[in-house]
Enzyme design. Structure first.
Site, PDB file in Angstrom:
ATOM      1  N   SER A  62       0.831  -1.209   0.000  1.00 21.97           N
ATOM      2  CA  SER A  62       0.000   0.000   0.000  1.00 21.97           C
ATOM      3  C   SER A  62       0.865   1.260   0.000  1.00 21.97           C
ATOM      4  CB  SER A  62      -0.914   0.013   1.226  1.00 21.97           C
ATOM      5  OG  SER A  62      -1.570  -1.227   1.366  1.00 21.97           O
TER       6      SER A  62
HETATM    7  N1  SAH Z   1       0.103  -4.271   4.212  1.00 15.88           N
HETATM    8  C1  SAH Z   1       0.624  -4.915   3.030  1.00 15.88           C
HETATM    9  C2  SAH Z   1      -0.236  -4.658   1.827  1.00 15.88           C
HETATM   10  C3  SAH Z   1      -1.262  -5.669   1.717  1.00 15.88           C
HETATM   11  S1  SAH Z   1      -2.204  -5.707   0.244  1.00 15.88           S
HETATM   12  C4  SAH Z   1       2.032  -4.467   2.762  1.00 15.88           C
HETATM   13  O1  SAH Z   1       2.554  -3.657   3.523  1.00 15.88           O
HETATM   14  O2  SAH Z   1       2.633  -4.961   1.809  1.00 15.88           O
HETATM   15  C5  SAH Z   1      -3.531  -6.672   0.883  1.00 15.88           C
HETATM   16  C6  SAH Z   1      -3.193  -8.092   1.208  1.00 15.88           C
HETATM   17  O3  SAH Z   1      -4.355  -8.677   1.810  1.00 15.88           O
HETATM   18  C7  SAH Z   1      -2.860  -8.960   0.000  1.00 15.88           C
HETATM   19  O4  SAH Z   1      -1.605  -9.533   0.173  1.00 15.88           O
HETATM   20  C8  SAH Z   1      -3.979 -10.006  -0.008  1.00 15.88           C
HETATM   21  O5  SAH Z   1      -3.544 -11.278  -0.447  1.00 15.88           O
HETATM   22  C9  SAH Z   1      -4.386 -10.028   1.447  1.00 15.88           C
HETATM   23  N2  SAH Z   1      -5.717 -10.567   1.734  1.00 15.88           N
HETATM   24  C10 SAH Z   1      -6.863 -10.467   1.012  1.00 15.88           C
HETATM   25  N3  SAH Z   1      -7.868 -11.097   1.636  1.00 15.88           N
HETATM   26  C11 SAH Z   1      -7.358 -11.625   2.793  1.00 15.88           C
HETATM   27  C12 SAH Z   1      -7.898 -12.403   3.873  1.00 15.88           C
HETATM   28  N4  SAH Z   1      -9.177 -12.794   3.907  1.00 15.88           N
HETATM   29  N5  SAH Z   1      -7.059 -12.747   4.875  1.00 15.88           N
HETATM   30  C13 SAH Z   1      -5.763 -12.386   4.875  1.00 15.88           C
HETATM   31  N6  SAH Z   1      -5.204 -11.663   3.873  1.00 15.88           N
HETATM   32  C14 SAH Z   1      -5.979 -11.280   2.848  1.00 15.88           C
END
Ligand code: SAH
Length: 219
Positions: A62
Site C-alpha cells: 500500500s
Molecule cells: N500491508 C501490506 C499490503 C497488503 S495488500 C504491505 O505492507 O505490503 C492486501 C493483502 O491482503 C494482500 O496480500 C492479499 O492477499 C491479502 N488478503 C486479502 N484477503 C485476505 C484475507 N481474507 N485474509 C488475509 N489476507 C488477505
C-alpha cells in the site's frame, strides 16, 4: 541503518509530514524500516515514492501515506497486542513491530505469507511478529483479544469476528466499501463492549479482502 537509502527514507518522512502525519513514533518507524527490502528487486528504485507498488500474486504494497495514517489512527504506545489482516510484503508488519508489543499478521496467499515471513526473519529486527497463512476475516482467536486491528484490504463491511476479537475500547482501521472505492474507517469498540462506533477518515482504494466475512471471489 546506513544502507544507502537513508536519504530516501528521510525524504519520504518529510513528504508524509507535509501530508499531515504527526505521530513521531510512526515517522521514526518510516525512517527506519528498509521499505526497499519488501518490494521486488526490479522496482527497488521506486521503494521510497509515496505510491502503492506491485508485489506479485496480483497484490500491492500500500501507499506509505495510507500505512502511516493507519498506524497513527491506532494510537499505539508500544504496549499493544496488534492483529494485522493482509500481510502482503510484510512492510506494514515491520512498522507495527516497532510500534507495538506484539504483532500477529494473517495473509491469504501462501506464497506472500512465506515470503513476508522470510523477509522479516532475514532482517532480524522483528522478533515480536508472527505471520500465519489463513483467512484473516475470521481473526486469530487463540491470541485474542487485540488492542488494535489493522485491515489492509477492502471489505464490504466490518467483519464480525474482528470486532469480537477487539478489546473493549480497542481500535480497528479498515477500508470499508465496494471493490472499486472505499472509505478508510476507524472502528472503536464501545466501553461497555456491546457495540462499536465507525468514523469515516478518507477515501482510499485497496485490493479486496477475500474470505468468509469479506468479498467472495466471484463478487
Ligand atoms: N500491508 C501490506 C499490503 C497488503 S495488500 C504491505 O505492507 O505490503 C492486501 C493483502 O491482503 C494482500 O496480500 C492479499 O492477499 C491479502 N488478503 C486479502 N484477503 C485476505 C484475507 N481474507 N485474509 C488475509 N489476507 C488477505
Amino acid at each position: 541503518m546506513s544502507d544507502g537509502f537513508v536519504g530516501y527514507r528521510s525524504a519520504l518522512v518529510e513528504a508524509l509530514q507535509r501530508k499531515g502525519v504527526r505521530d513521531m513514533a510512526v515517522l521514526r518507524a518510516i525512517a527506519t524500516v528498509p521499505r526497499h527490502q519488501f518490494v521486488p528487486e526490479h522496482i527497488r528504485h521506486r521503494a521510497y515514492e509515496d505510491e502503492a507498488l506491485p508485489i506479485g500474486n496480483g497484490q500491492t504494497i500500500s501507499q506509505p501515506f495510507v500505512q502511516a495514517r493507519s498506524c497513527e489512527l491506532l494510537q499505539l504506545t508500544g504496549r499493544e497486542r496488534v492483529l494485522e489482516i493482509g500481510t502482503g510484503s510484510g512492510y506494514q508488519t515491520a512498522l507495527l513491530s516497532m510500534l507495538a508489543e506484539s504483532v500477529f499478521s494473517i495473509e491469504r496467499v501462501p506464497e506472500l505469507a512465506r515470503r513476508a515471513h522470510e523477509t522479516l526473519r532475514a532482517l532480524g529486527d522483528y522478533e515480536n511478529v508472527s505471520v500465519m497463512h489463513a483467512d484473516g476475516t475470521l481473526g486469530w482467536k487463540p491470541n485474542a483479544p487485540y488492542d488494535a486491528i489493522v485491515v489492509a484490504a477492502a471489505s464490504p463491511s466490518v467483519p464480525r469476528p474482528l470486532v469480537e476479537q477487539l478489546t473493549v475500547g480497542g481500535r480497528m482501521v479498515i477500508p470499508v466499501g465496494s471493490q472499486d472505492a472505499q472509505v478508510l474507517t476507524l472502528v472503536t469498540r464501545d466501553a461497555d463492549g456491546t457495540g462499536y462506533r465507525e468514523e469515516p477518515i478518507h477515501d482510499v482504494r485497496f485490493v479486496p479482502l477475500l474470505g468468509e466475512f469479506g468479498f467472495t471471489p466471484q463478487d
